[in-house]
Design a protein around this motif. Structure first.
Motif, PDB file in Angstrom:
ATOM      1  N   HIS A 182      -1.086  10.339   7.576  1.00  0.00           N
ATOM      2  CA  HIS A 182      -0.132   9.889   8.598  1.00  0.00           C
ATOM      3  C   HIS A 182      -0.062   8.375   8.712  1.00  0.00           C
ATOM      4  CE1 HIS A 182      -3.937   9.552  10.810  1.00  0.00           C
ATOM      5  NE2 HIS A 182      -3.302   8.689  11.590  1.00  0.00           N
ATOM      6  N   ARG A 183      -1.006   7.661   8.087  1.00  0.00           N
ATOM      7  CA  ARG A 183      -0.998   6.190   8.160  1.00  0.00           C
ATOM      8  C   ARG A 183       0.086   5.584   7.267  1.00  0.00           C
ATOM      9  NH1 ARG A 183      -7.274   5.122   6.981  1.00  0.00           N
ATOM     10  NH2 ARG A 183      -6.767   6.768   5.473  1.00  0.00           N
ATOM     11  N   PHE A 184       0.638   6.378   6.364  1.00  0.00           N
ATOM     12  CA  PHE A 184       1.767   5.926   5.541  1.00  0.00           C
ATOM     13  C   PHE A 184       3.079   6.260   6.250  1.00  0.00           C
ATOM     14  CE2 PHE A 184      -1.501   6.529   2.251  1.00  0.00           C
ATOM     15  CZ  PHE A 184      -1.371   5.353   1.527  1.00  0.00           C
ATOM     16  N   SER A 185       4.033   5.344   6.186  1.00  0.00           N
ATOM     17  CA  SER A 185       5.377   5.607   6.708  1.00  0.00           C
ATOM     18  C   SER A 185       6.404   5.043   5.733  1.00  0.00           C
ATOM     19  CB  SER A 185       5.570   5.004   8.101  1.00  0.00           C
ATOM     20  OG  SER A 185       5.370   3.603   8.081  1.00  0.00           O
ATOM     21  N   TYR A 186       7.617   5.595   5.782  1.00  0.00           N
ATOM     22  CA  TYR A 186       8.628   5.269   4.785  1.00  0.00           C
ATOM     23  C   TYR A 186       9.966   4.988   5.457  1.00  0.00           C
ATOM     24  CZ  TYR A 186      12.164   6.162   1.163  1.00  0.00           C
ATOM     25  OH  TYR A 186      13.231   6.063   0.314  1.00  0.00           O
ATOM     26  N   TYR A 187      10.632   3.931   4.984  1.00  0.00           N
ATOM     27  CA  TYR A 187      11.975   3.582   5.460  1.00  0.00           C
ATOM     28  C   TYR A 187      12.842   3.247   4.241  1.00  0.00           C
ATOM     29  CZ  TYR A 187       9.677   3.137   9.993  1.00  0.00           C
ATOM     30  OH  TYR A 187       8.944   3.393  11.129  1.00  0.00           O
ATOM     31  N   HIS A 188      14.115   3.463   4.395  1.00  0.00           N
ATOM     32  CA  HIS A 188      15.054   3.196   3.299  1.00  0.00           C
ATOM     33  C   HIS A 188      16.101   2.203   3.760  1.00  0.00           C
ATOM     34  CE1 HIS A 188      18.601   3.821   0.712  1.00  0.00           C
ATOM     35  NE2 HIS A 188      17.716   4.087  -0.234  1.00  0.00           N
ATOM     36  N   GLN A 189      16.529   1.343   2.831  1.00  0.00           N
ATOM     37  CA  GLN A 189      17.632   0.433   3.105  1.00  0.00           C
ATOM     38  C   GLN A 189      18.442   0.264   1.829  1.00  0.00           C
ATOM     39  OE1 GLN A 189      15.708  -3.336   4.179  1.00  0.00           O
ATOM     40  NE2 GLN A 189      15.795  -4.044   2.064  1.00  0.00           N
ATOM     41  N   SER A 190      19.678  -0.184   1.958  1.00  0.00           N
ATOM     42  CA  SER A 190      20.454  -0.536   0.770  1.00  0.00           C
ATOM     43  C   SER A 190      19.788  -1.733   0.106  1.00  0.00           C
ATOM     44  CB  SER A 190      21.894  -0.870   1.156  1.00  0.00           C
ATOM     45  OG  SER A 190      21.914  -1.964   2.068  1.00  0.00           O
ATOM     46  N   ASN A 191      20.068  -1.930  -1.162  1.00  0.00           N
ATOM     47  CA  ASN A 191      19.404  -2.990  -1.912  1.00  0.00           C
ATOM     48  C   ASN A 191      19.760  -4.374  -1.359  1.00  0.00           C
ATOM     49  OD1 ASN A 191      19.704  -4.784  -4.844  1.00  0.00           O
ATOM     50  ND2 ASN A 191      17.757  -3.882  -4.258  1.00  0.00           N
ATOM     51  N   GLN A 192      18.764  -5.013  -0.738  1.00  0.00           N
ATOM     52  CA  GLN A 192      18.973  -6.336  -0.127  1.00  0.00           C
ATOM     53  C   GLN A 192      17.893  -7.335  -0.516  1.00  0.00           C
ATOM     54  OE1 GLN A 192      20.250  -6.050   4.189  1.00  0.00           O
ATOM     55  NE2 GLN A 192      19.748  -3.893   3.839  1.00  0.00           N
ATOM     56  N   GLY A 193      16.959  -6.914  -1.351  1.00  0.00           N
ATOM     57  CA  GLY A 193      15.928  -7.821  -1.814  1.00  0.00           C
ATOM     58  C   GLY A 193      14.619  -7.675  -1.057  1.00  0.00           C
ATOM     59  N   PRO A 194      13.519  -8.189  -1.631  1.00  0.00           N
ATOM     60  CA  PRO A 194      12.191  -8.011  -1.046  1.00  0.00           C
ATOM     61  C   PRO A 194      11.992  -8.714   0.291  1.00  0.00           C
ATOM     62  CG  PRO A 194      12.103  -9.502  -2.921  1.00  0.00           C
ATOM     63  CD  PRO A 194      13.468  -8.899  -2.926  1.00  0.00           C
ATOM     64  N   SER A 195      12.672  -9.830   0.508  1.00  0.00           N
ATOM     65  CA  SER A 195      12.503 -10.538   1.781  1.00  0.00           C
ATOM     66  C   SER A 195      12.987  -9.687   2.955  1.00  0.00           C
ATOM     67  CB  SER A 195      13.250 -11.875   1.761  1.00  0.00           C
ATOM     68  OG  SER A 195      12.628 -12.790   0.889  1.00  0.00           O
ATOM     69  N   VAL A 196      14.170  -9.112   2.804  1.00  0.00           N
ATOM     70  CA  VAL A 196      14.715  -8.255   3.862  1.00  0.00           C
ATOM     71  C   VAL A 196      13.832  -7.028   4.044  1.00  0.00           C
ATOM     72  CG1 VAL A 196      16.696  -6.862   4.575  1.00  0.00           C
ATOM     73  CG2 VAL A 196      17.071  -9.072   3.470  1.00  0.00           C
ATOM     74  N   ALA A 197      13.345  -6.473   2.936  1.00  0.00           N
ATOM     75  CA  ALA A 197      12.477  -5.294   3.013  1.00  0.00           C
ATOM     76  C   ALA A 197      11.181  -5.618   3.739  1.00  0.00           C
ATOM     77  CB  ALA A 197      12.187  -4.769   1.607  1.00  0.00           C
ATOM     78  N   ARG A 198      10.596  -6.765   3.464  1.00  0.00           N
ATOM     79  CA  ARG A 198       9.353  -7.149   4.142  1.00  0.00           C
ATOM     80  C   ARG A 198       9.597  -7.337   5.639  1.00  0.00           C
ATOM     81  NH1 ARG A 198       8.158 -10.425  -0.704  1.00  0.00           N
ATOM     82  NH2 ARG A 198       6.363  -9.476  -1.743  1.00  0.00           N
ATOM     83  N   ASN A 199      10.675  -8.023   5.971  1.00  0.00           N
ATOM     84  CA  ASN A 199      10.977  -8.231   7.393  1.00  0.00           C
ATOM     85  C   ASN A 199      11.194  -6.909   8.117  1.00  0.00           C
ATOM     86  OD1 ASN A 199      10.814 -11.039   7.182  1.00  0.00           O
ATOM     87  ND2 ASN A 199      12.986 -11.259   6.708  1.00  0.00           N
ATOM     88  N   LYS A 200      11.860  -5.970   7.441  1.00  0.00           N
ATOM     89  CA  LYS A 200      12.092  -4.667   8.058  1.00  0.00           C
ATOM     90  C   LYS A 200      10.772  -3.939   8.271  1.00  0.00           C
ATOM     91  CE  LYS A 200      14.737  -0.385   7.702  1.00  0.00           C
ATOM     92  NZ  LYS A 200      15.913   0.267   7.104  1.00  0.00           N
ATOM     93  N   ALA A 201       9.892  -3.996   7.273  1.00  0.00           N
ATOM     94  CA  ALA A 201       8.592  -3.341   7.402  1.00  0.00           C
ATOM     95  C   ALA A 201       7.806  -3.932   8.570  1.00  0.00           C
ATOM     96  CB  ALA A 201       7.807  -3.480   6.103  1.00  0.00           C
ATOM     97  N   ILE A 202       7.810  -5.244   8.686  1.00  0.00           N
ATOM     98  CA  ILE A 202       7.063  -5.894   9.770  1.00  0.00           C
ATOM     99  C   ILE A 202       7.665  -5.539  11.121  1.00  0.00           C
ATOM    100  CG2 ILE A 202       6.417  -8.137  10.764  1.00  0.00           C
ATOM    101  CD1 ILE A 202       6.201  -9.201   7.896  1.00  0.00           C
ATOM    102  N   SER A 203       8.985  -5.368  11.180  1.00  0.00           N
ATOM    103  CA  SER A 203       9.618  -4.996  12.456  1.00  0.00           C
ATOM    104  C   SER A 203       9.156  -3.616  12.930  1.00  0.00           C
ATOM    105  CB  SER A 203      11.144  -5.007  12.310  1.00  0.00           C
ATOM    106  OG  SER A 203      11.600  -3.914  11.520  1.00  0.00           O
ATOM    107  N   HIS A 204       8.674  -2.787  12.014  1.00  0.00           N
ATOM    108  CA  HIS A 204       8.169  -1.453  12.363  1.00  0.00           C
ATOM    109  C   HIS A 204       6.642  -1.430  12.475  1.00  0.00           C
ATOM    110  CE1 HIS A 204      11.964   0.750  12.052  1.00  0.00           C
ATOM    111  NE2 HIS A 204      12.237   0.048  10.965  1.00  0.00           N
ATOM    112  N   SER A 205       6.005  -2.575  12.298  1.00  0.00           N
ATOM    113  CA  SER A 205       4.545  -2.606  12.263  1.00  0.00           C
ATOM    114  C   SER A 205       3.949  -2.732  13.655  1.00  0.00           C
ATOM    115  CB  SER A 205       4.062  -3.773  11.393  1.00  0.00           C
ATOM    116  OG  SER A 205       4.334  -5.019  12.032  1.00  0.00           O
TER     117      SER A 205
END
Length: 287
Positions: A60-83
């Motif tokens: 349960h410590r793993f979680s998954y989110y999907h986004q359209s291809n926007q690059g690693p910076s946007v993906a990292r920011n999105k992950a941190i917003s859910h952290s």
């Protein structure tokens, strides 16, 4: 007491089905247990989502989110917003960690509240192997050449003081760009004197594709993003550029003079006159 300090591991993932399972396995094997791992699928077209889903079902410590291809910076920011962790650790979807990485990094940051960032020594695996020889951190040199690997742990409260990872870093070096936003000359940065981070070298990856001319484009963006940091050096850079241009001009003039001499009749006649002597000196009798 250390285990009460939660770590949020953030993983941007794009078409990495071949390697993601190994990366997530290294996370699951950590000796430090109070972590969450947030995977953001950056518009993958392979089975990245299936591999992430498998780990999410197992732990349960793993979680998954999907986004359209926007690059690693946007993906990292999105992950941190859910952290929800006190500490953030970015990890690329094809790299791995030694099992004690989190434990030793958390211990350092917990015992040194004045520190901003901690990372470890690293090595290469995959297409190339060997120790990753990075110079020791020195801020005055760091602003010109990155010496901190992408997988470095920092505090969420410090991230919140920045604008996050910059989406305009589309040519690579988004980690260096972010470190420049996170750190200043007074920041304390520590490198653990052990190889705890493992950087995969692939035939075709963002790293190999990043080499010139993209390297120069990335550096130009870094200058634009941090002009206030580099502007004090502009006058010196212009001065050195003028000196460099002057030296190039002098070298060009010298080369032209040598070419003129080589093409002159006096030089050609001199070579003809001296040729017998040079042949004589090359004979065994001259030795």
């Amino acid at each position: 007491m250390i285990d009460t300090n939660k770590v949020s591991i953030i993983i941007p993932a794009y078409n990495c089905e071949e390697f993601l399972w190994e990366t997530l396995l290294s996370v699951a094997a950590q000796s430090f247990h109070n972590w969450e791992c947030i995977i953001v699928d950056d518009g993958s077209s392979d089975n990245t989502a299936d591999i992430a889903a498998f780990y999410c079902k197992q732990d349960h410590r793993f979680s998954y989110y999907h986004q359209s291809n926007q690059g690693p910076s946007v993906a990292r920011n999105k992950a941190i917003s859910h952290s929800s962790g006190e500490f953030i650790l970015p990890l690329d979807a094809d790299d791995t960690l030694s099992e004690s990485y989190l434990e030793k990094a958390v211990v350092y940051l917990t015992n040194h509240p004045e520190a901003s960032l901690v990372y470890s020594k690293g090595d290469f695996f995959g297409e190339e192997t060997g120790v990753w020889e990075l110079p020791s951190y020195n801020y005055d040199e760091f602003i010109w050449h990155n010496c901190i690997c992408s997988c470095a742990m920092y505090r969420r409260k410090d991230y919140d003081k920045t604008a996050g990872y910059n989406p305009n870093m589309v040519y690579g070096d988004e980690d260096w760009d972010f470190w420049l936003s996170l750190l200043n000359k007074d920041s304390i940065v520590h490198r653990i004197d052990e190889i705890l981070f493992h950087y995969r070298i692939r035939k075709h990856s963002r790293t190999t594709d990043y080499l010139t001319p993209n390297m120069n484009k990335a550096k130009q963006l870094i200058y634009q993003n941090h002009k206030e940091l580099y502007d004090p050096f502009v006058d010196n850079i212009v001065f050195l550029s003028d000196i460099n241009a002057s030296l190039k001009q002098q070298l060009l003039e010298t080369q032209n003079q040598l070419n003129n001499i080589r093409h002159s009749w006096a030089y050609r006649i001199g070579k003809i006159i001296l040729k017998p002597f040079s042949l004589f000196c090359l004979s065994p009798k001259c030795n």
